[in-house]
Design an enzyme around this catalytic site. Structure first.
Site, PDB file in Angstrom:
ATOM      1  N   ARG A 169       0.843  -1.215   0.000  1.00  0.00           N
ATOM      2  CA  ARG A 169       0.000   0.000   0.000  1.00  0.00           C
ATOM      3  C   ARG A 169       0.869   1.253   0.000  1.00  0.00           C
ATOM      4  NH1 ARG A 169      -2.552  -3.669  -0.823  1.00  0.00           N
ATOM      5  NH2 ARG A 169      -4.525  -4.346   0.078  1.00  0.00           N
ATOM      6  N   SER A 240     -10.695  -0.410   3.456  1.00  0.00           N
ATOM      7  CA  SER A 240      -9.909  -0.621   4.685  1.00  0.00           C
ATOM      8  C   SER A 240      -9.394   0.730   5.166  1.00  0.00           C
ATOM      9  CB  SER A 240      -8.712  -1.522   4.403  1.00  0.00           C
ATOM     10  OG  SER A 240      -9.172  -2.744   3.905  1.00  0.00           O
ATOM     11  N   GLU A 336      -4.801   4.017   6.184  1.00  0.00           N
ATOM     12  CA  GLU A 336      -4.453   3.795   4.779  1.00  0.00           C
ATOM     13  C   GLU A 336      -5.108   4.917   3.954  1.00  0.00           C
ATOM     14  OE1 GLU A 336      -5.007  -0.382   3.512  1.00  0.00           O
ATOM     15  OE2 GLU A 336      -6.119   0.401   1.810  1.00  0.00           O
TER      16      GLU A 336
HETATM   17  C1  LIG Z   1     -15.658  -0.383  -0.687  1.00  0.00           C
HETATM   18  C2  LIG Z   1     -14.190  -0.139  -0.958  1.00  0.00           C
HETATM   19  C3  LIG Z   1     -13.344  -1.212  -1.167  1.00  0.00           C
HETATM   20  C4  LIG Z   1     -11.982  -1.002  -1.402  1.00  0.00           C
HETATM   21  N1  LIG Z   1     -11.182  -2.092  -1.606  1.00  0.00           N
HETATM   22  C5  LIG Z   1      -9.870  -1.913  -1.813  1.00  0.00           C
HETATM   23  C6  LIG Z   1      -9.014  -3.046  -2.030  1.00  0.00           C
HETATM   24  O1  LIG Z   1      -9.459  -4.179  -2.057  1.00  0.00           O
HETATM   25  N2  LIG Z   1      -7.690  -2.807  -2.197  1.00  0.00           N
HETATM   26  C7  LIG Z   1      -7.171  -1.557  -2.197  1.00  0.00           C
HETATM   27  O2  LIG Z   1      -5.947  -1.427  -2.369  1.00  0.00           O
HETATM   28  N3  LIG Z   1      -7.946  -0.459  -2.018  1.00  0.00           N
HETATM   29  C8  LIG Z   1      -9.272  -0.617  -1.830  1.00  0.00           C
HETATM   30  N4  LIG Z   1     -10.072   0.465  -1.630  1.00  0.00           N
HETATM   31  C9  LIG Z   1      -9.471   1.817  -1.602  1.00  0.00           C
HETATM   32  C10 LIG Z   1      -9.583   2.605  -2.936  1.00  0.00           C
HETATM   33  O3  LIG Z   1     -10.632   2.132  -3.726  1.00  0.00           O
HETATM   34  C11 LIG Z   1      -8.273   2.553  -3.726  1.00  0.00           C
HETATM   35  O4  LIG Z   1      -7.227   3.101  -2.982  1.00  0.00           O
HETATM   36  C12 LIG Z   1      -8.401   3.312  -5.065  1.00  0.00           C
HETATM   37  O5  LIG Z   1      -7.259   3.129  -5.859  1.00  0.00           O
HETATM   38  C13 LIG Z   1      -8.601   4.804  -4.826  1.00  0.00           C
HETATM   39  O6  LIG Z   1      -8.957   5.390  -6.051  1.00  0.00           O
HETATM   40  P1  LIG Z   1      -9.659   6.803  -6.107  1.00  0.00           P
HETATM   41  O7  LIG Z   1      -9.568   7.269  -7.506  1.00  0.00           O
HETATM   42  O8  LIG Z   1     -10.997   6.732  -5.519  1.00  0.00           O
HETATM   43  O9  LIG Z   1      -8.651   7.615  -5.154  1.00  0.00           O
HETATM   44  P2  LIG Z   1      -8.794   9.015  -4.437  1.00  0.00           P
HETATM   45  O10 LIG Z   1      -9.322   8.798  -3.065  1.00  0.00           O
HETATM   46  O11 LIG Z   1      -9.486   9.990  -5.293  1.00  0.00           O
HETATM   47  O12 LIG Z   1      -7.239   9.412  -4.338  1.00  0.00           O
HETATM   48  C14 LIG Z   1      -6.343   8.586  -3.630  1.00  0.00           C
HETATM   49  C15 LIG Z   1      -4.949   9.213  -3.622  1.00  0.00           C
HETATM   50  O13 LIG Z   1      -4.404   9.241  -4.930  1.00  0.00           O
HETATM   51  C16 LIG Z   1      -4.061  10.580  -5.308  1.00  0.00           C
HETATM   52  N5  LIG Z   1      -4.343  10.678  -6.723  1.00  0.00           N
HETATM   53  C17 LIG Z   1      -5.501  10.376  -7.345  1.00  0.00           C
HETATM   54  N6  LIG Z   1      -5.380  10.538  -8.665  1.00  0.00           N
HETATM   55  C18 LIG Z   1      -4.106  10.975  -8.873  1.00  0.00           C
HETATM   56  C19 LIG Z   1      -3.388  11.347 -10.049  1.00  0.00           C
HETATM   57  N7  LIG Z   1      -3.929  11.291 -11.270  1.00  0.00           N
HETATM   58  N8  LIG Z   1      -2.105  11.766  -9.905  1.00  0.00           N
HETATM   59  C20 LIG Z   1      -1.531  11.833  -8.667  1.00  0.00           C
HETATM   60  N9  LIG Z   1      -2.177  11.489  -7.528  1.00  0.00           N
HETATM   61  C21 LIG Z   1      -3.451  11.067  -7.643  1.00  0.00           C
HETATM   62  C22 LIG Z   1      -4.951  11.446  -4.458  1.00  0.00           C
HETATM   63  O14 LIG Z   1      -4.426  12.778  -4.328  1.00  0.00           O
HETATM   64  C23 LIG Z   1      -4.942  10.673  -3.163  1.00  0.00           C
HETATM   65  O15 LIG Z   1      -3.748  10.905  -2.455  1.00  0.00           O
HETATM   66  C24 LIG Z   1     -11.447   0.304  -1.405  1.00  0.00           C
HETATM   67  C25 LIG Z   1     -12.314   1.394  -1.200  1.00  0.00           C
HETATM   68  C26 LIG Z   1     -13.664   1.182  -0.985  1.00  0.00           C
HETATM   69  C27 LIG Z   1     -14.583   2.347  -0.785  1.00  0.00           C
END
Ligand SMILES: Cc1cc2nc3c(=O)[nH]c(=O)nc-3n(C[C@H](O)[C@H](O)[C@H](O)COP(=O)(O)OP(=O)(O)OC[C@H]3O[C@@H](n4cnc5c(N)ncnc54)[C@H](O)[C@@H]3O)c2cc1C
Length: 340
Positions: A169, A240, A336
């Protein structure tokens, strides 16, 4: 590019926090980014799908939302008659593409590697940031390179997987490059030949006796996820909330004396990774609810918003969980989730 002021973020974070930001900029093409140098000198946050973000207050800055998608098949290599190169397919995927579209694309085009990561919310550009992982696979296993711009110089970069310093992570984007880069594209190297990772016990058990296929693995992963995780259209969360903590052998042995059923996995460098969910459960938090905030009854790692929880209620829960786990185990949990 679309700009809005005093913009509500409730629909842009899966926790469902009802907060606003001073300015919201939707970026429709990666080419717009180098023209935005001034903006990167002011407070800003790149927001993908908001599924790994907890907003704790009004955001007095600019939210930058990549809305440019696209999946290109960049190259295909096939094995030579001498068998010297292995067959693989390279995809170049834009940051604003929903992760779900990519895993669906892989299923439609018979590309193997990301199927265990089916069902993770969010956008592709965020996947390398925390090296998303699930059911025995981490996205780093399929990332060839990551493209984007350094936002302090507006120079383009292209980092190889090794350059990204991926860990559990973790990646360079959470350290040296935190707040200093905009990821525009991620390149994935995938296999057109069946290749499965079935090291996760529940996944292997569910598929026992059948030849795995892309569809059966993806569907089984979705079924396991649905049995443990809330439906984010009904209950807010960010997956998580805490990382699994890593302790040294001595601390692990001392904890095992007190808690013989403690779950732990060797990390390969002499350390032991504990299951944060088990620690939270033993600290009495699984299923506990305080107002509209609480810990999900089916998965102790997940903090939930049952409807109208305010950011401070979610923060109270996570801080109390950290304190109670620390008291009981002398282990400090770290979030996380990005807390903004
Ligand atoms: C129900 C649920 C289940 C999940 N299951 C998992 C799982 O099984 N495994 C897992 O690893 N995660 C899981 N996650 C966490 C999450 O889905 C992941 O971390 C996902 O990759 C986040 O994507 P996002 O676009 O929503 O991120 P955001 O929350 O929008 O951003 C996350 C981070 O990335 C940065 N960021 C986003 N886009 C960019 C970009 N283009 N350039 C630079 N920085 C950027 C943001 O500034 C922030 O720091 C889960 C979340 C939920 C709600």
């Amino acid at each position: 590019m679309n700009v809005a002021t005093d913009f509500p973020l409730r629909e842009y974070n899966t926790f469902g926090m009802d907060v606003t930001c001073a300015r919201f900029v939707q970026i429709d093409s990666a080419d717009e980014i180098p023209k935005m140098a001034d903006l990167f000198d002011t407070p800003h946050y790149i927001l993908g799908g908001g599924s790994n973000t907890l907003f704790t207050d009004y955001y007095n800055g600019t939210i930058l939302h990549p809305a440019f998608g696209g999946i290109e098949m960049a190259s295909q290599s096939t094995p030579t008659s001498e068998g010297t190169s292995s067959s693989s397919v390279l995809l170049r995927v834009a940051a604003g593409e929903p992760w779900e579209n990519l895993t669906n694309y892989c299923r439609e085009h018979s590309l193997y590697g990301l199927e265990n990561l089916t069902g993770i919310p969010g956008l592709v550009g965020s996947a390398p940031v925390q090296n998303i992982g699930a059911y025995g696979v981490e996205v780093k296993d399929c990332i060839e390179k990551v493209e984007g711009y350094y936002t302090d110089t507006m120079q383009p970069f292209c980092l190889t997987s090794d350059d990204c310093h991926f860990g559990y992570r973790d990646s360079i984007f959470k350290h040296e490059l935190k707040g200093r880069c905009f990821i525009t594209h991620v390149w994935f190297r995938l296999s057109p030949q069946p290749r499965f990772t079935l090291t996760y016990k529940a996944l292997a058990q569910a598929l026992e006796g059948r030849e795995p296929t892309l569809d059966s693995v993806a569907e089984t992963v979705l079924a396991i996820r649905n049995s443990k995780l809330p439906d984010i259209t009904q209950i807010g969360c960010a997956g998580s909330f805490f990382k699994n903590p890593v302790v040294d052998q001595a601390q692990h042995a001392a904890l095992l004396n007190r808690f013989p059923d403690l779950v732990a996995y060797p990390t390969g460098d002499g350390m032991m990774k504990l299951a944060a969910g088990q620690l939270i459960e033993k600290a009495g938090w699984k299923g506990r609810r305080e107002g509209d905030a609480g810990i999900y009854p089916k998965q102790a790692l997940v903090i939930v918003n049952y409807g109208n929880a305010k950011p401070e209620e979610i923060c109270n829960v996570y801080r109390q969980v950290i304190a109670d786990v620390k008291d009981l185990f002398q282990v400090t949990l770290t979030p996380e989730v990005n807390i903004i």
